[in-house]
Design an enzyme around this catalytic site. Structure first.
Site, PDB file in Angstrom:
ATOM      1  CD  GLU A 182      10.095 -21.587 -44.903  1.00 22.20           C
ATOM      2  OE1 GLU A 182      10.510 -22.760 -44.871  1.00 22.20           O
ATOM      3  OE2 GLU A 182      10.411 -20.741 -44.055  1.00 22.20           O
ATOM      4  CG  ASN A 224       6.009 -15.934 -44.617  1.00 26.23           C
ATOM      5  OD1 ASN A 224       6.378 -14.783 -44.829  1.00 26.23           O
ATOM      6  ND2 ASN A 224       6.527 -16.692 -43.655  1.00 26.23           N
ATOM      7  CG  HIS A 260      15.271 -15.507 -42.217  1.00 26.90           C
ATOM      8  ND1 HIS A 260      15.160 -15.171 -40.883  1.00 26.90           N
ATOM      9  CD2 HIS A 260      14.154 -16.202 -42.527  1.00 26.90           C
ATOM     10  CE1 HIS A 260      14.010 -15.653 -40.407  1.00 26.90           C
ATOM     11  NE2 HIS A 260      13.380 -16.279 -41.383  1.00 26.90           N
ATOM     12  CD  GLU A 287       9.642 -16.307 -41.041  1.00 27.76           C
ATOM     13  OE1 GLU A 287      10.744 -16.890 -40.930  1.00 27.76           O
ATOM     14  OE2 GLU A 287       8.610 -16.884 -41.387  1.00 27.76           O
ATOM     15  CG  ASP A 289      16.810 -13.285 -38.811  1.00 28.38           C
ATOM     16  OD1 ASP A 289      16.933 -13.395 -40.045  1.00 28.38           O
ATOM     17  OD2 ASP A 289      16.485 -14.245 -38.088  1.00 28.38           O
TER      18      ASP A 289
END
Ligand code: 9MR
Length: 475
Positions: A182, A224, A260, A287, A289
């Site tokens: 990030e 990432n 996400h 990651e 979701d």
């Protein structure tokens, strides 16, 4: 609609939650774990005899049919929960520690490293025969308080030391590391995010990747980030960094797309993955979701199909197992409900995995092995130049070895280090000596250099780096 405004979710959870993550596993939980791990090994064995034309019945086995993995972020503090561990060992063939390998967890005070919980995740993955993704070596969040209060060269040195120590502890056991997490800003700038790490100098990311490669040459090294779910300013900023790294020989192997997601998937999600893959890196969904809603199963299917369509998309990780395990409290964004039942989204993912796609390229060690089919070219002369990224107390040196008018078959570079300088890590060469007069011999895959061509190796050291031009001997 595209990804939800991520910053909304992104505030760190309460300290209580972090404490619970650090709790030890009760003894009875551990034996349950071993029992379920044994069951999963048996399951994996039975899956292996099913032909690839058969639809597999678990996420991991289905993904494996095309050489991919299907993983979950897991928490050490939940491994004593029988339902959680049953689903984990049955369905998944990759694990990522949700918090246990982050800087605050692994180096709570400077120079004192604690791997208890990280090792629990690793051991769980090993017991399952799963890939373990390391997450995350450097990040502006979840830094220990001592690091938060550092800046400049003290922080740079501490950060590189952290990368070296943690990657060394897990050397040979991690499939892929999120080396940097990030580091790009949201919005339209496409620029780096401001952070204490960024303020140590723009080269902090490449220094981290070089240190990680030196410490664990077998691990794939990933960058990432989130809000990179289509072609946008942020993903393009990252794309440009990866392209630059590849052109300059900075070691990077993969890009993680956190994903996400809200209730929609950008139409260019797959195209965005593909443009990164075309740079010569693997891509991974790291990651995943998706907000609950009528569209949840479709979004999950769309992400799965996109990865399956990109041969360098090596796997998908969901960020938790049951909805109740998710950091997105109340959003029910995962594949299993609070009781551990499969949701419609689960079925849509399994079907998309079973529909197949191109297999991923075979896994090679990093860097790739030499090609032995061509005879070695005749020996010629070579020259070497050094470029330095220095900070007070340390440096990373990149050495370019260039062949002259004839091809080179084997090379040795020699140089002199100033007093007080010591080499702490070397990549893509083998060194003799680490202080004073040192030399570097090619390794198996970079000894052959075509006429006029070049290769690069690097090393990291304490003190200040070499100033004189090195000498190069061919043969
Ligand atoms: O899921 C993690 C949660 O338990 C932590 O409290 C939080 C701390 O910032 O980090 C969460 O995981 C994050 C991951 O490490 C990086 N990408 C965003 C994830 C969700 O915040």
């Amino acid at each position: 609609m595209g990804a939800l405004p991520y910053g909304f979710f992104h505030s760190p959870k309460s300290p209580q939650r972090k404490v619970s993550v650090l709790m030890s596993i009760p003894r009875h939980g551990r034996s349950a774990l071993l029992a379920t791990a044994a069951v999963s090994v048996a399951l994996a064995a039975s899956v292996a005899v099913i032909g690839t034309a058969d639809a597999a019945s678990t996420l991991g086995a289905s993904a494996a049919q095309t050489g991919r993995y299907y993983g979950a972020a897991i928490a050490a503090g939940r491994l004593g929960d029988a339902t959680y561990t049953r689903i984990l060992t049955t369905e998944f063939n990759s694990v990522t520690p949700e918090n246990e390998m982050k800087w605050d967890a692994t180096e709570p005070s400077q120079g004192r490293f604690t791997y208890t919980n990280g090792d629990r995740i690793l051991n769980q993955g090993v017991a399952m025969g799963a890939k373990v993704r390391g997450h995350a070596l450097l990040w502006h969040q979840q830094q220990p308080s001592w690091a938060q209060s550092l800046s400049g060269t003290a922080l740079r040195n501490a950060a590189i030391n952290h990368v070296t120590q943690v990657a060394t502890h897990y050397k040979g056991k991690i499939y892929a590391w999120d080396v940097v997490n990030e580091a790009f800003a949201d919005g339209g700038s496409g620029a780096r995010r401001d952070s204490n790490l960024q303020r140590t100098g723009n080269d902090w990311i490449e220094a981290a990747f070089r240190a990680a490669r030196a410490a664990d040459p077998a691990a794939k090294l990933c960058y990432n980030d989130y809000n990179t779910d289509g072609v946008n300013a942020k993903s393009t900023g990252i794309y440009n960094m990866v392209r630059d790294f590849k052109s300059r020989g900075v070691p990077i192997d993969c890009v993680g797309f956190q994903s996400h997601l809200g209730t929609g998937l950008p139409g260019d999600y797959q195209a965005n993955l593909q443009r990164f893959a075309d740079l010569g890196v693997d891509v991974q969904i790291t990651e995943l979701d998706v907000a609950q809603g009528s569209n949840q199963a479709n979004v999950y299917a769309g992400v799965t199909r996109a990865c399956m369509a990109v041969s360098r998309c090596t796997g998908i990780t969901v960020w938790g197992i049951r909805d109740s395990d998710s950091w997105r409290t109340g959003e029910n964004p995962l594949l299993f409900d609070n009781s551990g039942n499969k949701k419609a989204a689960y079925t849509s993912v399994l079907n998309a995995l079973n529909a197949g796609g191109p297999t991923t390229p075979p896994t090679t060690s990093n860097p790739p092995p030499p090609t032995t089919s061509t005879p070695p070219p005749p020996t010629g002369a070579c020259a070497a130049t050094v470029s330095l990224n220095s900070w007070t107390g340390g440096y990373v040196a990149t050495v370019r070895v260039t062949a002259g008018q004839a091809a080179v078959s084997g090379w040795t570079v020699s140089l002199s280090l100033p007093s007080g300088s010591a080499i702490t890590g070397v990549w893509s060469a083998a060194n003799t000596g680490s202080t004073g007069a040192v030399s570097f011999r090619n390794v198996s895959y970079n000894g052959q250099i075509a006429a006029g061509g070049f290769t690069e190796f690097g090393f990291q050291g304490t003190g200040s780096g070499p100033t004189a031009t090195p000498t190069c001997a061919a043969g």
